[in-house]
Design a protein around this motif. Structure first.
Motif, mmCIF file in Angstrom:
data_model
loop_
_atom_site.group_PDB
_atom_site.id
_atom_site.type_symbol
_atom_site.label_atom_id
_atom_site.label_comp_id
_atom_site.label_asym_id
_atom_site.label_seq_id
_atom_site.Cartn_x
_atom_site.Cartn_y
_atom_site.Cartn_z
ATOM 1 N N LEU A 1 33.325 75.777 88.211
ATOM 2 C CA LEU A 1 34.314 76.773 88.652
ATOM 3 C C LEU A 1 34.230 78.043 87.808
ATOM 4 O O LEU A 1 34.640 79.114 88.243
ATOM 5 N N ALA A 2 33.715 77.919 86.599
ATOM 6 C CA ALA A 2 33.628 79.079 85.709
ATOM 7 C C ALA A 2 32.491 80.006 86.109
ATOM 8 O O ALA A 2 32.435 81.153 85.671
ATOM 9 N N ILE A 3 31.570 79.508 86.963
ATOM 10 C CA ILE A 3 30.393 80.303 87.343
ATOM 11 C C ILE A 3 30.544 80.884 88.747
ATOM 12 O O ILE A 3 30.271 82.056 88.985
ATOM 13 N N ILE A 4 30.982 80.029 89.672
ATOM 14 C CA ILE A 4 31.022 80.391 91.096
ATOM 15 C C ILE A 4 31.678 81.744 91.409
ATOM 16 O O ILE A 4 31.103 82.544 92.150
ATOM 17 N N PRO A 5 32.889 82.041 90.845
ATOM 18 C CA PRO A 5 33.594 83.246 91.321
ATOM 19 C C PRO A 5 32.770 84.535 91.270
ATOM 20 O O PRO A 5 32.893 85.374 92.158
ATOM 21 N N THR A 6 31.920 84.709 90.253
ATOM 22 C CA THR A 6 31.133 85.941 90.174
ATOM 23 C C THR A 6 30.243 86.084 91.409
ATOM 24 O O THR A 6 30.132 87.172 91.984
ATOM 25 N N PHE A 7 29.612 84.966 91.809
ATOM 26 C CA PHE A 7 28.762 84.995 93.001
ATOM 27 C C PHE A 7 29.621 85.168 94.259
ATOM 28 O O PHE A 7 29.252 85.899 95.180
ATOM 29 N N LEU A 8 30.770 84.513 94.269
ATOM 30 C CA LEU A 8 31.697 84.620 95.394
ATOM 31 C C LEU A 8 32.136 86.068 95.585
ATOM 32 O O LEU A 8 32.374 86.531 96.706
ATOM 33 N N GLY A 9 32.244 86.804 94.458
ATOM 34 C CA GLY A 9 32.684 88.193 94.475
ATOM 35 C C GLY A 9 31.726 89.087 95.238
ATOM 36 O O GLY A 9 32.098 90.180 95.671
ATOM 37 N N LEU A 10 30.460 88.638 95.400
ATOM 38 C CA LEU A 10 29.498 89.423 96.172
ATOM 39 C C LEU A 10 29.880 89.433 97.644
ATOM 40 O O LEU A 10 29.585 90.377 98.363
ATOM 41 N N VAL A 11 30.552 88.362 98.075
ATOM 42 C CA VAL A 11 30.922 88.220 99.487
ATOM 43 C C VAL A 11 32.362 88.674 99.727
ATOM 44 O O VAL A 11 32.618 89.557 100.538
ATOM 45 N N ILE B 1 29.585 99.230 83.330
ATOM 46 C CA ILE B 1 29.302 98.473 82.100
ATOM 47 C C ILE B 1 29.976 97.107 82.178
ATOM 48 O O ILE B 1 29.352 96.076 81.912
ATOM 49 N N LEU B 2 31.250 97.117 82.560
ATOM 50 C CA LEU B 2 31.997 95.853 82.650
ATOM 51 C C LEU B 2 31.318 94.903 83.630
ATOM 52 O O LEU B 2 31.175 93.706 83.368
ATOM 53 N N ASN B 3 30.866 95.486 84.759
ATOM 54 C CA ASN B 3 30.223 94.691 85.792
ATOM 55 C C ASN B 3 28.963 94.027 85.249
ATOM 56 O O ASN B 3 28.733 92.827 85.440
ATOM 57 N N ILE B 4 28.152 94.821 84.544
ATOM 58 C CA ILE B 4 26.899 94.297 83.967
ATOM 59 C C ILE B 4 27.215 93.199 82.947
ATOM 60 O O ILE B 4 26.612 92.124 82.962
ATOM 61 N N LEU B 5 28.202 93.450 82.076
ATOM 62 C CA LEU B 5 28.583 92.459 81.059
ATOM 63 C C LEU B 5 29.008 91.153 81.728
ATOM 64 O O LEU B 5 28.635 90.065 81.285
ATOM 65 N N GLU B 6 29.783 91.281 82.819
ATOM 66 C CA GLU B 6 30.242 90.063 83.487
ATOM 67 C C GLU B 6 29.068 89.257 84.004
ATOM 68 O O GLU B 6 29.045 88.032 83.899
ATOM 69 N N TRP B 7 28.061 89.957 84.565
ATOM 70 C CA TRP B 7 26.884 89.245 85.087
ATOM 71 C C TRP B 7 26.114 88.564 83.964
ATOM 72 O O TRP B 7 25.623 87.440 84.141
ATOM 73 N N ILE B 8 26.020 89.244 82.810
ATOM 74 C CA ILE B 8 25.314 88.640 81.672
ATOM 75 C C ILE B 8 26.016 87.345 81.263
ATOM 76 O O ILE B 8 25.390 86.299 81.100
ATOM 77 N N VAL B 9 27.350 87.414 81.119
ATOM 78 C CA VAL B 9 28.105 86.229 80.720
ATOM 79 C C VAL B 9 27.939 85.120 81.756
ATOM 80 O O VAL B 9 27.728 83.960 81.411
ATOM 81 N N THR B 10 27.995 85.500 83.039
ATOM 82 C CA THR B 10 27.884 84.500 84.098
ATOM 83 C C THR B 10 26.534 83.799 84.040
ATOM 84 O O THR B 10 26.442 82.568 84.159
ATOM 85 N N VAL B 11 25.472 84.595 83.841
ATOM 86 C CA VAL B 11 24.130 84.003 83.763
ATOM 87 C C VAL B 11 24.058 83.058 82.556
ATOM 88 O O VAL B 11 23.503 81.953 82.653
ATOM 89 N N ALA B 12 24.658 83.476 81.442
ATOM 90 C CA ALA B 12 24.687 82.615 80.246
ATOM 91 C C ALA B 12 25.360 81.287 80.584
ATOM 92 O O ALA B 12 24.857 80.215 80.232
ATOM 93 N N PHE B 13 26.508 81.353 81.263
ATOM 94 C CA PHE B 13 27.245 80.135 81.617
ATOM 95 C C PHE B 13 26.434 79.292 82.612
ATOM 96 O O PHE B 13 26.462 78.063 82.569
ATOM 97 N N LEU B 14 25.733 79.978 83.531
ATOM 98 C CA LEU B 14 24.921 79.266 84.514
ATOM 99 C C LEU B 14 23.819 78.481 83.801
ATOM 100 O O LEU B 14 23.602 77.287 84.067
ATOM 101 N N ILE C 1 33.703 79.634 72.611
ATOM 102 C CA ILE C 1 35.085 80.129 72.620
ATOM 103 C C ILE C 1 35.098 81.646 72.688
ATOM 104 O O ILE C 1 35.789 82.252 73.510
ATOM 105 N N VAL C 2 34.275 82.272 71.812
ATOM 106 C CA VAL C 2 34.221 83.743 71.769
ATOM 107 C C VAL C 2 33.797 84.279 73.129
ATOM 108 O O VAL C 2 34.406 85.219 73.653
ATOM 109 N N LEU C 3 32.755 83.671 73.714
ATOM 110 C CA LEU C 3 32.232 84.142 74.992
ATOM 111 C C LEU C 3 33.281 84.015 76.108
ATOM 112 O O LEU C 3 33.421 84.905 76.943
ATOM 113 N N ILE C 4 34.023 82.900 76.110
ATOM 114 C CA ILE C 4 35.050 82.697 77.133
ATOM 115 C C ILE C 4 36.122 83.768 77.021
ATOM 116 O O ILE C 4 36.493 84.417 78.007
ATOM 117 N N ILE C 5 36.625 83.976 75.797
ATOM 118 C CA ILE C 5 37.686 84.977 75.594
ATOM 119 C C ILE C 5 37.160 86.369 75.944
ATOM 120 O O ILE C 5 37.847 87.160 76.597
#
Lengths: 264, 264, 264, 264
Positions: free
Chosen positions: C90-100, C50-63, C25-29
């Motif tokens: 769906l919670a993981i894909i958008p970060t990778f999609l954002g590269l394109v 910083i925000l960008n790096i944090l988002e990637w960390i969270v995404t990898v965690a979710f992956l 829950i904490v990680l999602i929020i």
């Protein structure tokens, strides 16, 4: 002859009475239309004069009618102080008031309220029944609605002040507490003009909370009136029990048991 | 052959009938899309010509269909004056009307109403039942809704005039009584465009009262429809008539007339 | 060990499971907050990184979590195609999609939907019951709501076109039929932005009629849902009759007559 | 003497008590009016000083009243931590707080909440009953409303982000995700300020869908509250417990336990 005029004016059973009532409806609508035309910008001087004269003619007609009504009824004072007596008077006064205070003559649109009477006279009893049904439902829930309104008023005062404290320095229209209370009413009722809208992040957050509150609150009066209208329907069955088969759930108008035919 | 065409056009049990109905839906949606595209600004001359031609093709197709319908039905006049017959005609006329009055050809969107028929033909009976259920609830409450609308109209006329008297000198958009009545409708229904909004303290106070009134009033139609829909559920009365006393309104579970006790 | 991880991730009975769910829950929020901060204008380059790096960390965690989920469940494919399995993906894909595609990485807010699952896991059964109660009421009235929506869509298409024909020449924002349909939706739902508003007398009159229609129409979905919710309540009594005293109206859970105590 | 003051302040049966309560109402309304006047722009220095002095006088009066209340009640701490005790304190603090933080003294409008107590003291029990009736209906549906609000919050986060992705490049006010979420709340609740409105075709289409969703969603809280209020009417269950099996939830007309048949 007094009785004859009474029948024409107050009743609608005779042909003359019906003609009178329909003329009255036409005259009222005509009169309200005159006031609307008068308010339109860019009309010529001549057109304005004609409208003015027509308004005076209608007013004099209504004045005469009012005097005749007073004359033919048995208890003039009781009529004059009744709901419709007051409306009949209110339909005449504004034109004369307009001689003293500019603009007030437009209050003759109060004549529209006279239409309520004409509908009564035309014996549209079916409509009247429905209206009184609705009215009773509203009366029955007046306490709940009173509590609701009182709570809403306290809420808008507090919310308006909070928004004034938050937003007043940001030039977003929250220039005083009364104006902010006006904003709170506009928002809570979901009207949302947008003439005043929060611009700070904190103000917008509070506004969002107010809106979702308003969303929940709008459910309350609806729930009250609906519960009342539904209850009215249920009142149509009695708790009577059939003496022969002990069945329940008979309608109010039932004289025989619907299951065994026994007399109730 | 006439019977065969009738089956295709009016019924949907055969495969050909189903194909016809689906083509009709596609054609209607296609035709409405054309009109929308046509209204978009900044389109080239050539594109406009194509759309125009396509619209004429669709219109001719609908005209042919209408003529065939008239030809195959047993009572052409009865069809032509029926609800769907009128809609079928209304779907053709605007294109021809557009030759005379500019812009009116866009009324071909009335073709969208034809979709109602297609749904009927496609035997989506479940939906139709629901629709007629809703429709009956609205019909059953038409008196109450009539009274309600009549009251609302008198209210907006009076409120609009009051606001005009209060606000007309302050350049806030209340330039005439009809415009002020329009404002009253916008406010009472909680739409709240904000194109016209009060600026004086008195005007804003009155507006606040109107809004809270609108808040309470919105409860009324909701209550009426809900009570009606709830009643419908409970409503287990049949259309059965008592053989002895001819009374109606018996409950579904009734075995004896509730008025005379006769067996049903 | 696979079973142990399963218990932690999919169940919430153990202490470790509870800790896992709360971290989720904490990680999602946290993750949704990052995206919101990222969208704020006027942030420095460093803060953005910083925000960008944090988002990637969270995404990898979710992956990682998604892969582990796939590994521990007995039927990976059934999980992957379930409602919550799709949301987890769906919670993981958008970060990778954002590269394109620029901007699309913000769709990670779809992670908010994962909160629905966590509530389920936390055994807030009471809430789930209520939700399914509401859901059933909506499902039960889906036909009525379908008919209602279909009618509303046909209405806004026709009303929008009418307004376009009336207003398009007056520069009041009705620049095309689709825009006018958008206006009709805004008005009929009583939202009323005011970005597009009629300026001609005829347009304002039609708008007023649309608003009052919307006022009556808003009653319909409310009536449908309320009638459904009320019906659900009534379902709690049975039609069972007591064999001893013939009384009716027993609750579903009753085993004895509430009037005479006889076994039912 | 302590008992005498207690009777005056806390009760309303004596004449002195009634006078005290009415003075309190007057003083509260007077105090709220002062704050509103103070917030009005363009007032002279002298007028501001008078208002300031008046506010301090009222505050001291409320402070004295609070001290006396603490002194006369049997359990001062229980009073101080009760709902009304906290409100009484909140009615005093802001004026002192205003010495430190500019603007905060306006929070004295929280005094308006004291009116709730005065109504209680005035023995308007009828109103209190209605209020508690409404309150119970809201409490009874708190789970459903909780689920509803939670769903709405997830929805506005996702819808707001979608609109930000669609509209952020078109200078239409969707400058960040939080602002877009604010827009989603404004739209879904049908408030519709119009300070932020979509300008792209895709944005307007999505907005239209959001509005129609909001239209359907507004039905849910209304349905919940109405169903609850309707149920309350039917609700003839008592708090009686079966002496034999300790089961609860018996109807008012029950004379025997519905689970074990024991006499109640």
């Amino acid at each position: 002859m007094k009785q004859k005029i009474y029948d024409i004016i107050f009743e609608a059973d005779t042909k003359a009475g019906r003609v009178f009532d329909i003329s009255l409806i036409v005259l009222i609508i005509f009169s309200v239309t005159i006031v609307m035309l008068e308010s339109l910008p860019g009309k010529s001087e001549a057109f304005y004069s004609i409208l003015n004269i027509l308004e005076w003619i209608v007013t004099v007609a209504f004045l005469l009618e009012y005097i005749i009504r007073l004359w033919v009824v048995r208890h003039p004072w009781r009529y004059a102080t009744s709901f419709f007596g007051i409306i009949d008077l209110l339909a005449i006064i504004p034109t004369f008031l307009g001689l003293v205070f500019i603009g007030t003559h437009m209050l003759v649109v109060l004549r529209a309220l006279r239409l309520l009477r004409v509908f009564r006279v035309l014996k549209l009893t079916r409509y009247i029944n429905e209206a009184s049904h609705l009215w009773k439902a509203l009366i029955a829930s007046r306490n709940k609605i009173g509590v609701f309104l009182f709570t809403v008023i306290i809420m808008v005062v507090i919310l308006g002040t909070l928004m004034y404290i938050i937003e007043s320095d940001d030039g977003s229209g929250f220039t005083s507490i009364p104006i902010s209370i006006y904003w709170a009413v506009v928002t809570l009722t979901t009207v949302g003009y947008g003439d005043i809208a929060p611009v700070t992040a904190l103000g917008q957050t509070l506004a969002g909370i107010v809106m979702i509150m308003g969303y929940a609150i709008i459910a309350v009066p609806t729930g009250i009136v609906t519960a009342e209208l539904t209850r009215k329907q249920d009142d149509e069955t009695t708790t009577q029990v059939c003496p022969a088969c002990l069945a329940e759930g008979h309608d109010k108008d039932a004289t025989h048991c619907k299951f065994c035919g026994e007399k109730l």
